[in-house]
Scaffold this active site. Structure first.
Site: not given
Ligand code: M6R
Length: 614
Positions: A494, A609
């Protein structure tokens, strides 16, 4: 996925909107934009590609006057990230402007129909279609903005949280939601809008979480009105939010991710507070009191989640199976929802989500509820959609997680699953009373052991530059540490953009071992447990092929240092709690490698998110 902010009141809207956007930047940062009705009555829309700072730079010589406005930070779905596709979008006459979080699935059909009527489009987005449809309906049917929004929302298929302003009526914002979150803040003669409460809490703690299918009429000088799309007035459910500013600011750390890694001991204390007694030998979860029979009678548990929450679910599976003897399946929510799965009324479905807004997890919950299963939520964000759509559940109480790479939510989720498994095991008498007490006591010692694990930070910071060259990495673990290998690999992917894979260590010989050479860093979670000797053999297999091993070991280990290039030592604990400790060096490793590579740790490319689109 996309952040929404709005303000209407007597103050200058622009600084409030910009500050709010910065708080919500974690939801997307492909572009940002504001629409404000100026003091002279113009509807000014300003937009910029990239982060909110680009927008403020762009606005530095613009008219940003006005006390009403809406603003947006985008995670692109339809149309490339660009200023042209950034929100807000004007209607054709430029009287209206809209911001939107979600996806209008039938936008192409609507667009074709509107184009046939002479409506023009400036962007590639689904959102522009909605505002142009609203205006078309207003004009064609001579309706008010509110009425036109109601009609338009009947025609669209998809998910949305929207806010619309009309320059001819600068005292009003119309907002609506379906499957994407939206919160209205109520101040003194002023109102706020946010995708979550973070842009609002500086000004008021009174909020209304809009429900699916709700429209809010936000009018200055009047009471907030909430109604259904059909126009039926809804009862106003005003809640008090309890988030403090310190919880969402960096507190001296360079990045939110690092702050959140270091917060974990405190977070886990908060997670256990009031749930484990002062003697530290008994767990009480209110959900277990209120829904005792449903939980105790579960014939099977199905865990649905995505990403990191799914990894926590894999640890949960091992806990429930070994401690409670209940069979468990762990499903990617995104697959479960489309798989026509077999669900029985005596199944307990546990939905795990940090944000509580993940669209796939919400859809999986809906499916499970329709099949009559009992649905239990494990969530962090207070008042989010998942806790509202599950019959009961447990908050993990680790505070707002801002870093896109999930850290403290993972350990909070594992802690809650551990407490739930211990409660169930004790009630079902599937473990002896003494073992139950010892396990609860050990859980209370985890925060202290995490503090010890955090002391590896400097060593890991020194090691990190060694790995920045890597194109691929392998993470190996067994038993409870296998999900952790997956989680370690996800963290690295990520934020550092290095390809990484997590594997059960013994599976390596069935394929991935072919990848091993001296260029391939291999991270092995080799803490002392039932499978320790076997993991040592796996490490030797890697070494024999020239692989570079970094091992996480338990303090006092004297064997693994003989085979590993680097050893990171961690405090001992019970096997099932080892992931709580060992996650810390893996998070730190990903963090420091990404920092060494100069990556934007808190806002990695292409990610958001909260994934509120499917
Ligand atoms: O909010 P949720 O826990 O439902 O989010 C699920 C995933 O999107 C999330 O865990 C994602 O994988 C994180 N970025 C991982 O760090």
């Amino acid at each position: 996925m996309c952040g929404i902010v709005g303000y209407i009141g007597t103050k200058r809207a622009y600084p409030i909107l910009i500050k709010g956007l910065k708080r919500l930047e974690y939801r997307g940062y492909d572009s940002a934009g504001v629409a404000m009705i100026s003091d002279s009555g113009d509807l000014n829309v300003y937009k910029a590609k990239g982060k909110v700072d680009n927008l403020t730079e762009y606005c530095s010589d613009k008219d940003v006057s006005g006390c009403v406005g809406i603003a947006h930070t985008r995670w692109a779905t339809h149309g490339e990230p660009s200023a042209r596709n950034a929100h807000p979008h004007y209607s054709q006459s430029r009287n209206l402007a809209i911001i939107h979080n979600g996806i209008i699935e039938n936008y192409a059909d609507i667009k074709t129909k509107l184009q046939a009527q002479g409506v023009e489009f400036k962007s590639d987005t689904d959102t522009e279609v909605l505002v142009r449809l609203v205006e078309y309906i207003m004009e064609k049917k001579n309706l008010s903005l509110l009425e036109a929004v109601q009609v338009a929302l009947h025609q669209v298929i998809g998910a949305y949280a929207i806010a619309i302003v009309d320059k001819r009526d600068p005292r009003q914002i119309i907002a609506a939601r379906k499957q994407s979150p939206l919160v209205v803040g109520i101040g003194e003669n002023e109102f706020f809008l946010g995708s979550d409460a973070s842009p609002i809490i500086d000004y008021t703690d009174k909020v209304v979480y809009l429900e699916d299918g709700n429209i809010a009429v936000i009018r200055l000088g009047a009471e907030l009105r909430v109604m259904s799309i059909l126009g039926e007035e809804q009862e106003l459910k005003v809640k008090t939010v309890d988030i403090n500013l310190g919880q969402i600011e960096k507190g001296g750390y360079e990045h939110f991710m690092l702050k959140e890694i270091f917060e974990q001991p405190e977070c886990l204390k908060n997670c256990m507070r009031g749930r484990i007694n002062v003697e530290g030998d008994h767990v009480t979860l209110s959900a277990m009191i209120d829904y005792r029979q449903q939980l105790l009678n579960a014939k099977r548990i199905i865990i649905v989640a995505c990403g990191t929450s799914w990894h926590a679910g894999l640890i949960g599976k091992q806990l429930f199976e070994s401690l409670c003897r209940i069979p468990v399946e762990v499903e990617y929510a995104s697959e479960f929802r489309y798989r026509d799965p077999v669900i029985y009324p005596d199944d307990v479905v546990i939905a795990i989500s940090q944000s509580g807004e993940t669209a796939d997890t919400l859809a999986a919950i809906e499916l499970a509820r329709k099949a009559g299963a009992f649905v239990f939520g494990v969530c962090n964000a207070i008042g989010a959609s998942i806790p509202r759509q599950t019959q009961t559940g447990v908050y993990i109480h680790v505070g707002p997680e801002i870093g896109v790479a999930s850290t403290k939510a993972f350990t909070g989720q594992v802690t809650v699953l551990s407490m739930l498994a211990l409660c169930l095991a004790n009630e079902r008498r599937t473990i002896p009373g003494e073992q139950y007490k010892e396990m609860v006591a050990e859980l209370t010692r985890i925060p202290e052991k995490m503090e010890e694990a955090l002391k590896t930070n400097e060593q890991i910071e020194r090691l990190a530059p060694i790995f920045t060259y890597a194109k691929n990495c392998l993470y190996l673990g067994r038993g409870y540490n296998y999900p952790l290998a997956l989680e370690g690999a996800l963290k690295l992917k990520e934020i550092s953009y290095i390809h990484a894979e997590g594997y059960p260590a013994a599976e390596m010989k069935h394929g991935p071992i072919a990848l091993i050479d001296s260029e391939m860093p291999v991270f092995v979670i080799a803490t002392r447990d039932r499978l320790y000797e076997k993991v040592i053999s796996n490490i030797q297999e890697v070494r024999a092929r020239g692989g570079r091993v970094t091992a996480l070991v338990t303090e006092g280990d004297t064997q693994i240092c003989k085979f590993a290039d680097h050893v990171i030592t961690l405090p001992d604990t019970l096997e099932c709690f080892q992931p709580l400790i060992a996650s810390i060096p893996l998070q730190l490793l990903a963090y420091h490698i990404a920092v060494c590579k100069g990556k934007d740790v808190d806002r990695p490319r292409n990610l958001a998110k909260s994934v509120t689109v499917e």
